[in-house]
Design a protein around this motif. Sequence first.
Motif, PDB file in Angstrom:
ATOM      1  N   GLU A 214       1.081  -1.290   0.024  1.00 61.95           N
ATOM      2  CA  GLU A 214       0.287  -0.091   0.095  1.00 61.95           C
ATOM      3  C   GLU A 214       0.943   1.165   0.199  1.00 61.95           C
ATOM      4  N   SER A 215       0.044   2.509  -0.555  1.00 64.69           N
ATOM      5  CA  SER A 215       1.018   3.356  -0.373  1.00 64.69           C
ATOM      6  C   SER A 215      -0.097   4.503  -0.569  1.00 64.69           C
ATOM      7  N   ILE A 216       0.895   5.987  -0.354  1.00 62.43           N
ATOM      8  CA  ILE A 216      -0.174   7.054  -0.117  1.00 62.43           C
ATOM      9  C   ILE A 216       0.924   8.010  -0.359  1.00 62.43           C
ATOM     10  N   LEU A 217      -0.118   8.291  -2.528  1.00 60.92           N
ATOM     11  CA  LEU A 217       0.885  10.084  -3.175  1.00 60.92           C
ATOM     12  C   LEU A 217      -0.067  10.948  -1.903  1.00 60.92           C
ATOM     13  N   ILE A 218       1.251  12.243  -1.425  1.00 60.59           N
ATOM     14  CA  ILE A 218       0.042  13.302  -1.201  1.00 60.59           C
ATOM     15  C   ILE A 218       0.832  14.578  -2.280  1.00 60.59           C
ATOM     16  N   VAL A 219      -0.344  14.574  -2.940  1.00 63.26           N
ATOM     17  CA  VAL A 219       0.111  16.074  -3.169  1.00 63.26           C
ATOM     18  C   VAL A 219      -0.788  17.466  -3.091  1.00 63.26           C
ATOM     19  N   SER A 220       0.137  18.056  -3.323  1.00 61.82           N
ATOM     20  CA  SER A 220       0.177  19.487  -1.906  1.00 61.82           C
ATOM     21  C   SER A 220      -0.209  20.375  -3.282  1.00 61.82           C
ATOM     22  N   PHE A 221      -1.060  21.207  -3.270  1.00 61.43           N
ATOM     23  CA  PHE A 221      -1.700  22.298  -4.052  1.00 61.43           C
ATOM     24  C   PHE A 221      -0.851  23.756  -3.402  1.00 61.43           C
ATOM     25  N   SER A 222      -0.455  24.387  -4.498  1.00 58.55           N
ATOM     26  CA  SER A 222       0.738  25.888  -3.338  1.00 58.55           C
ATOM     27  C   SER A 222      -0.229  26.543  -3.843  1.00 58.55           C
ATOM     28  N   GLU A 223      -1.215  26.810  -4.651  1.00 58.74           N
ATOM     29  CA  GLU A 223      -1.669  28.113  -4.574  1.00 58.74           C
ATOM     30  C   GLU A 223      -2.544  28.045  -4.742  1.00 58.74           C
ATOM     31  N   ARG A 224      -3.427  28.368  -3.871  1.00 62.16           N
ATOM     32  CA  ARG A 224      -5.088  28.103  -3.883  1.00 62.16           C
ATOM     33  C   ARG A 224      -6.385  28.236  -4.581  1.00 62.16           C
ATOM     34  N   ASN A 225      -5.702  26.978  -6.221  1.00 65.15           N
ATOM     35  CA  ASN A 225      -7.071  27.963  -7.369  1.00 65.15           C
ATOM     36  C   ASN A 225      -7.691  25.805  -7.519  1.00 65.15           C
ATOM     37  N   VAL A 226      -8.961  26.522  -6.881  1.00 66.14           N
ATOM     38  CA  VAL A 226      -9.361  25.599  -6.955  1.00 66.14           C
ATOM     39  C   VAL A 226      -9.656  23.719  -8.511  1.00 66.14           C
ATOM     40  N   GLU A 227      -9.555  25.439  -9.078  1.00 67.37           N
ATOM     41  CA  GLU A 227     -10.412  25.366 -10.184  1.00 67.37           C
ATOM     42  C   GLU A 227      -9.051  24.249 -10.598  1.00 67.37           C
ATOM     43  N   GLU A 228      -8.216  24.448 -10.709  1.00 67.52           N
ATOM     44  CA  GLU A 228      -6.569  23.021 -10.667  1.00 67.52           C
ATOM     45  C   GLU A 228      -7.233  22.116 -10.035  1.00 67.52           C
ATOM     46  N   ILE A 229      -7.112  21.686  -9.272  1.00 68.02           N
ATOM     47  CA  ILE A 229      -7.507  20.631  -8.159  1.00 68.02           C
ATOM     48  C   ILE A 229      -8.691  19.947  -8.674  1.00 68.02           C
ATOM     49  N   ARG A 230      -9.912  20.920  -9.150  1.00 67.58           N
ATOM     50  CA  ARG A 230     -10.475  19.964  -9.761  1.00 67.58           C
ATOM     51  C   ARG A 230     -10.671  19.312 -11.310  1.00 67.58           C
ATOM     52  N   ALA A 231      -9.290  20.247 -11.939  1.00 70.98           N
ATOM     53  CA  ALA A 231      -9.224  19.628 -13.118  1.00 70.98           C
ATOM     54  C   ALA A 231      -7.795  17.967 -12.941  1.00 70.98           C
ATOM     55  N   PHE A 232      -7.714  18.430 -12.011  1.00 67.05           N
ATOM     56  CA  PHE A 232      -6.558  17.481 -11.771  1.00 67.05           C
ATOM     57  C   PHE A 232      -7.393  16.041 -11.550  1.00 67.05           C
ATOM     58  N   ALA A 233      -8.471  17.002 -10.701  1.00 68.34           N
ATOM     59  CA  ALA A 233      -9.119  15.905  -9.693  1.00 68.34           C
ATOM     60  C   ALA A 233     -10.349  14.700 -11.545  1.00 68.34           C
ATOM     61  N   VAL A 234     -10.313  14.964 -12.024  1.00 67.09           N
ATOM     62  CA  VAL A 234     -11.398  14.602 -13.694  1.00 67.09           C
ATOM     63  C   VAL A 234     -10.133  14.415 -14.291  1.00 67.09           C
ATOM     64  N   LYS A 235      -8.834  13.958 -14.189  1.00 70.03           N
ATOM     65  CA  LYS A 235      -7.623  13.013 -15.232  1.00 70.03           C
ATOM     66  C   LYS A 235      -7.589  12.410 -14.160  1.00 70.03           C
ATOM     67  N   VAL A 236      -7.533  12.243 -13.209  1.00 67.29           N
ATOM     68  CA  VAL A 236      -7.209  10.711 -11.682  1.00 67.29           C
ATOM     69  C   VAL A 236      -8.687   9.444 -12.358  1.00 67.29           C
ATOM     70  N   LEU A 237     -10.162  11.075 -11.482  1.00 63.87           N
ATOM     71  CA  LEU A 237     -10.864   9.621 -12.306  1.00 63.87           C
ATOM     72  C   LEU A 237     -11.081   9.549 -13.705  1.00 63.87           C
ATOM     73  N   ASP A 238     -10.801   9.934 -14.953  1.00 59.24           N
ATOM     74  CA  ASP A 238     -10.918   9.376 -15.873  1.00 59.24           C
ATOM     75  C   ASP A 238      -9.688   7.984 -16.380  1.00 59.24           C
ATOM     76  N   SER A 239      -9.190   8.310 -15.253  1.00 62.81           N
ATOM     77  CA  SER A 239      -8.059   7.101 -15.803  1.00 62.81           C
ATOM     78  C   SER A 239      -8.481   5.563 -15.400  1.00 62.81           C
ATOM     79  N   MET A 240      -7.457   5.182 -15.852  1.00 62.83           N
ATOM     80  CA  MET A 240      -7.514   3.305 -15.481  1.00 62.83           C
ATOM     81  C   MET A 240      -7.504   2.966 -14.766  1.00 62.83           C
ATOM     82  N   ILE A 241      -7.003   3.967 -13.354  1.00 60.31           N
ATOM     83  CA  ILE A 241      -5.985   3.537 -12.231  1.00 60.31           C
ATOM     84  C   ILE A 241      -6.862   3.358 -11.524  1.00 60.31           C
ATOM     85  N   GLU A 242      -7.366   2.430 -10.292  1.00 62.66           N
ATOM     86  CA  GLU A 242      -8.085   2.228  -9.166  1.00 62.66           C
ATOM     87  C   GLU A 242      -7.523   3.156  -7.940  1.00 62.66           C
TER      88      GLU A 242
END
Length: 441
Positions: A214-242
Amino acid sequence: MKRLITSENLTELKTVFKDIQINEEDHNHPLGNTGRITIFPKTEQEISAVLAYANTNKNTVFIMGGGTKRGYGGLLEKADILLSLAQYTGIVEHNPGDMTLTVKAGTPFQEIQNYLAPYKQRVPLDPFIPEHATMGGIVSVNDSGPKRLGYGAARDNVIGLRMVYPDGTLIRSGGKVVKNVAGYDMNKLFIGAMGTLGVVSQVTVKLRPIAQYESILIVSFSERNVEEIRAFAVKVLDSMIEPISLELLNPSFAGKLTNINQYTLLISFEDVKSSVQYQENVIRSIVPDKTTLRSLSQNEAASFWDNFYYHQPNGLTNVTTTEAVLKVGVVNLDTIKILKEAELIADACHVSIEAHGGLATGICYLTIRGANEDILSAIQHIRKSVMKLGGYAIVKHLPFFLRKEINVWGEETPAHFLYEGIKQKIDANKIINKNRYVGGI
């Protein structure tokens, strides 16, 4: 006619239930949900006998396992009887080949996981305060944590229940095998009902193998740009990873757990080592610029989650300051809006809010600390924001005197009359966990 608990019939109770421990309560608890006396049954038959006695005498009964959820709902400070399942514990049946387990409801969750570890199996749930949270309590509130994305909630993993109705009748729903499709799925009637329909006696759950890695990737966003967080989350959810979890932390909560006060995303994986490492590489290839990424694996990851599950206030916390916990449900990516709105509300209401939520599940938890009136104001503001998004916000933890000042369950739904009808049918005398659930049920 109701028969009050007095010194006279307390003596009678101790005679009738001579083999059951009965304690007299002489103090109130700041979270309420206590009793004038506490009874500690050790068997299912003793639970049945106590409920039958209470039902005949119209004595109200509160149910408690490990006590972690004492501040969760409830508009009565004391019942006549507090039925504690602290001594009703143990493994009833374990079938390693079928990967099913039946346990008594008072069994602490961590004790179950420790028992299963030599078999390289586990219950696929991740409740808060696992050393004290009991299987019956987890089922009664349909509990889940940040790994709900990969594990599901109690409602997804329970395949059978034994219940004791308010009149002492024993019933069974579901079964002891995973592929059981006969009749109605009655388990779901009792899971999440806050113990208002009866006492959970035994729980049968399906198991999973313990992940090799098991592992955890901890991704910290240096700027409070919530749209960037959303776009990244969409990429993760659209990928084949689980991933097992995709949990976003607000800056104040992230600061406590990672020492970095920034919006932080926890992406957790559990599988064989090669699969986990492949999925980690996928994340590294799409992570945005101006982010900080670090990885925890095996013991470090397990230690991180152990710390995570004990940060939420609960019924065992020393009540020195006023604390509230909200559970919010919204469309998955609206979690980002809730965490951002919580920051603004914290400033406006002069409270602190530590928040986290699943970007794939939409389940968020907000811990609010501050002055009493400020906390109530913050809850109301958060609830208004959640309602605009078509979600719900319930108060999972709050001192008793403040629960009387606010509707912890929110507005009643049009289906409320169905809940009342079921309660009336099963518990006509309304003795069990009275006023503990939505709409005062």
